[in-house]
Design an enzyme around this catalytic site. Sequence first.
Site, PDB file in Angstrom:
ATOM      1  N   HIS A   1       0.932  -1.191   0.037  1.00  0.00           N
ATOM      2  CA  HIS A   1       0.132   0.121  -0.010  1.00  0.00           C
ATOM      3  C   HIS A   1       0.993   1.195   0.005  1.00  0.00           C
ATOM      4  CE1 HIS A   1      -3.067   2.881   1.156  1.00  0.00           C
ATOM      5  NE2 HIS A   1      -3.983   1.857   0.701  1.00  0.00           N
ATOM      6  N   ASP A  60      -7.922  -5.492   0.028  1.00  0.00           N
ATOM      7  CA  ASP A  60      -8.436  -6.331  -1.051  1.00  0.00           C
ATOM      8  C   ASP A  60      -8.308  -7.599  -0.801  1.00  0.00           C
ATOM      9  OD1 ASP A  60      -9.782  -4.281  -2.500  1.00  0.00           O
ATOM     10  OD2 ASP A  60      -7.993  -3.489  -2.994  1.00  0.00           O
TER      11      ASP A  60
HETATM   12  N1  CMC Z   1       4.197  -7.635  -4.888  1.00  0.00           N
HETATM   13  C1  CMC Z   1       5.432  -7.570  -5.101  1.00  0.00           C
HETATM   14  N2  CMC Z   1       6.145  -6.472  -4.771  1.00  0.00           N
HETATM   15  C2  CMC Z   1       5.633  -5.250  -4.520  1.00  0.00           C
HETATM   16  C3  CMC Z   1       4.285  -5.273  -4.429  1.00  0.00           C
HETATM   17  C4  CMC Z   1       3.487  -6.544  -4.481  1.00  0.00           C
HETATM   18  N3  CMC Z   1       2.185  -6.375  -4.293  1.00  0.00           N
HETATM   19  N4  CMC Z   1       3.761  -4.018  -4.157  1.00  0.00           N
HETATM   20  C5  CMC Z   1       4.867  -3.360  -3.881  1.00  0.00           C
HETATM   21  N5  CMC Z   1       6.052  -4.265  -4.316  1.00  0.00           N
HETATM   22  C6  CMC Z   1       7.604  -3.748  -4.248  1.00  0.00           C
HETATM   23  C7  CMC Z   1       7.753  -3.015  -5.636  1.00  0.00           C
HETATM   24  O1  CMC Z   1       8.224  -3.798  -6.556  1.00  0.00           O
HETATM   25  C8  CMC Z   1       8.696  -2.193  -4.940  1.00  0.00           C
HETATM   26  O2  CMC Z   1       9.957  -2.629  -5.001  1.00  0.00           O
HETATM   27  P1  CMC Z   1      11.536  -2.120  -5.097  1.00  0.00           P
HETATM   28  O3  CMC Z   1      11.856  -1.138  -3.992  1.00  0.00           O
HETATM   29  O4  CMC Z   1      12.585  -3.377  -4.964  1.00  0.00           O
HETATM   30  O5  CMC Z   1      11.422  -1.550  -6.641  1.00  0.00           O
HETATM   31  C9  CMC Z   1       8.597  -1.599  -3.556  1.00  0.00           C
HETATM   32  O6  CMC Z   1       7.623  -2.803  -3.166  1.00  0.00           O
HETATM   33  C10 CMC Z   1       7.501  -0.615  -3.610  1.00  0.00           C
HETATM   34  O7  CMC Z   1       6.451  -0.433  -4.399  1.00  0.00           O
HETATM   35  P2  CMC Z   1       5.808   0.647  -5.106  1.00  0.00           P
HETATM   36  O8  CMC Z   1       5.148  -0.014  -6.498  1.00  0.00           O
HETATM   37  O9  CMC Z   1       7.031   1.768  -5.390  1.00  0.00           O
HETATM   38  O10 CMC Z   1       4.861   1.190  -4.113  1.00  0.00           O
HETATM   39  P3  CMC Z   1       3.574   2.126  -4.564  1.00  0.00           P
HETATM   40  O11 CMC Z   1       3.151   2.812  -3.417  1.00  0.00           O
HETATM   41  O12 CMC Z   1       3.706   2.798  -5.768  1.00  0.00           O
HETATM   42  O13 CMC Z   1       2.397   0.954  -4.770  1.00  0.00           O
HETATM   43  C11 CMC Z   1       0.373  -0.487  -4.672  1.00  0.00           C
HETATM   44  C12 CMC Z   1       1.426   0.670  -3.946  1.00  0.00           C
HETATM   45  C13 CMC Z   1      -0.638  -0.818  -3.784  1.00  0.00           C
HETATM   46  C14 CMC Z   1       0.122  -0.024  -6.048  1.00  0.00           C
HETATM   47  C15 CMC Z   1       1.471  -1.697  -5.053  1.00  0.00           C
HETATM   48  O14 CMC Z   1       1.833  -1.994  -3.534  1.00  0.00           O
HETATM   49  C16 CMC Z   1       0.610  -2.805  -5.502  1.00  0.00           C
HETATM   50  O15 CMC Z   1       0.725  -2.892  -6.921  1.00  0.00           O
HETATM   51  N6  CMC Z   1       0.062  -3.717  -4.974  1.00  0.00           N
HETATM   52  C17 CMC Z   1      -0.674  -4.771  -5.634  1.00  0.00           C
HETATM   53  C18 CMC Z   1      -2.063  -4.065  -5.896  1.00  0.00           C
HETATM   54  C19 CMC Z   1      -3.198  -3.940  -4.825  1.00  0.00           C
HETATM   55  O16 CMC Z   1      -3.352  -4.818  -4.014  1.00  0.00           O
HETATM   56  N7  CMC Z   1      -3.632  -2.966  -4.831  1.00  0.00           N
HETATM   57  C20 CMC Z   1      -4.617  -2.341  -3.702  1.00  0.00           C
HETATM   58  C21 CMC Z   1      -4.166  -1.544  -2.945  1.00  0.00           C
HETATM   59  S1  CMC Z   1      -5.279  -1.206  -1.461  1.00  0.00           S
HETATM   60  C22 CMC Z   1      -6.791  -0.920  -1.861  1.00  0.00           C
HETATM   61  C23 CMC Z   1      -7.065   0.498  -2.633  1.00  0.00           C
HETATM   62  O17 CMC Z   1      -6.026   1.589  -2.648  1.00  0.00           O
HETATM   63  O18 CMC Z   1      -7.814   0.469  -3.817  1.00  0.00           O
END
Ligand code: CMC
Length: 444
Positions: free
Chosen positions: A320, A378
């Site tokens: 998140h 989720d």
């Molecule tokens: N699986 C594997 N690696 C992950 C994941 C994941 N679900 N989420 C983040 N990471 C890693 C990412 O690769 C990065 O690694 P590194 O630093 O080595 O490059 C690090 O963690 C930080 O991730 P980010 O993408 O920069 O984080 P963000 O804040 O931009 O993204 C997120 C947040 C929710 C989009 C992401 O965690 C994600 O894609 N999660 C899966 C989708 C999901 O469950 N979404 C629902 C969010 S909660 C409900 C809502 O808001 O609607």
Amino acid sequence: MNESKAAANAAAAGSKTATLTFNETGESWELPITDGAMGPSVVDVRRFYGDTGAFTYDPGFTSTASCSSAITFIDGEKGQLLHRGYSIEDLAGKSDFMEVCYLLLHGELPSAEQKNKFETAITYHSMLHEQMLYFFRGFRRDAHPMAVMVGAVGALSAFYHDSTDITDPHQRMVASHRLISKMPTIAAMAYKFSVGQPFIYPRNDLNYSENFLYMTFAVPAEEYKVNPVLARAMDRIFILHADHEQNASTSTVRIAGSSGANPFACIAAGIASLWGPAHGGANQAVLEMLQQIGSKDRVPEFLERAKDKNDPFRLMGFGHRVYKNYDPRASVLRESAHEVLDELGMRDEPLLELAMELERIALEDDYFVDRKLFPNVDFYSGIILKAMGFPSSMFTVLFALARTVGWVAQWKEMIEDPQQRISRPRQLYTGYGPRDYVPVDQRS
Ligand code: CMC
């Protein structure tokens, strides 16, 4: 910068300031710091461009407060979520969705009389204009229900002209009530259309969640009795999704609304933004992922894929932007999942066991621990919704239904904020400089 200008600048900025220096020229600016009621302070950069001629750069808004708001507070480090000061655990455990709607919209919990009046107002608007039924029938039979939601909610602007004047507080309130009230009707119709069953009209003797289950699962040929355990679980899911401060869809609603667009159009924009798999679409993606993994012994293989930067696979329902701890909504839903599955005699549901195993292994894995990746809202919701009989294509629709009150409350707050201006971010331009136009026959 000369000393008197710097002093004037500092005085204008107020008592708490930050100093920003351009090392190249040695020029300095004092930027005011404003404290919130809780959470991080903000460095106020509103005059920054006018004073310095430079923009701030923050794609993805990781360090930018786009507005001030008194509705919802999140402490991502602690895993804390408060609506108007009340914890999500208290609201999910002791309150009901109608009360939470009132709280988000009006700022306080209602008295018994206020609650009664509010429920009557919401119930009053539960039917859709009959002509909207023809609108539904124009969709392809296999349309994704989120596509139907974006279209149908936007179309409300064409049916309810008497609540589109955003300068009139009464019309704003009527539009808010209409949106909260009609969303279950539209969502249930989107479902009925997708399975080819007749639309079921709302029943105002049922409460909000009961009525939604009734409109979704009843058929005219048989009596339908709402299961109170499922109605309570539905209500809790609605509470847990009601608002979440300035997430992508809420920011979309605010930005759309900042131009003066009508509330129905703004909420349709929010629904479109919610649809993506990184946001509300994740609940559908989680279930599909669990089905793809299939069995516990394949969990390590999929965890390795999630960690592999060359593989686009991510663990859906994990991570998140704000929570760097367990999402408090996920803890409540984990409990609810057990309650619902017990009630339905599905205690040994393999998907729940698989989800718990995935969670257990991921929470022990250095990759997830180091990045503070925990289950989010989720992760468990899809398991509950599937057990209740919803197809996975409806999961994000239910999120949209519940989030409508948050969108509406944030939209109203923005319109009523005297500091509100049209949202107009700037950019760091990386394209060509000016160049001469070349006629088509002279281009190589
Ligand atoms: N699986 C594997 N690696 C992950 C994941 C994941 N679900 N989420 C983040 N990471 C890693 C990412 O690769 C990065 O690694 P590194 O630093 O080595 O490059 C690090 O963690 C930080 O991730 P980010 O993408 O920069 O984080 P963000 O804040 O931009 O993204 C997120 C947040 C929710 C989009 C992401 O965690 C994600 O894609 N999660 C899966 C989708 C999901 O469950 N979404 C629902 C969010 S909660 C409900 C809502 O808001 O609607």
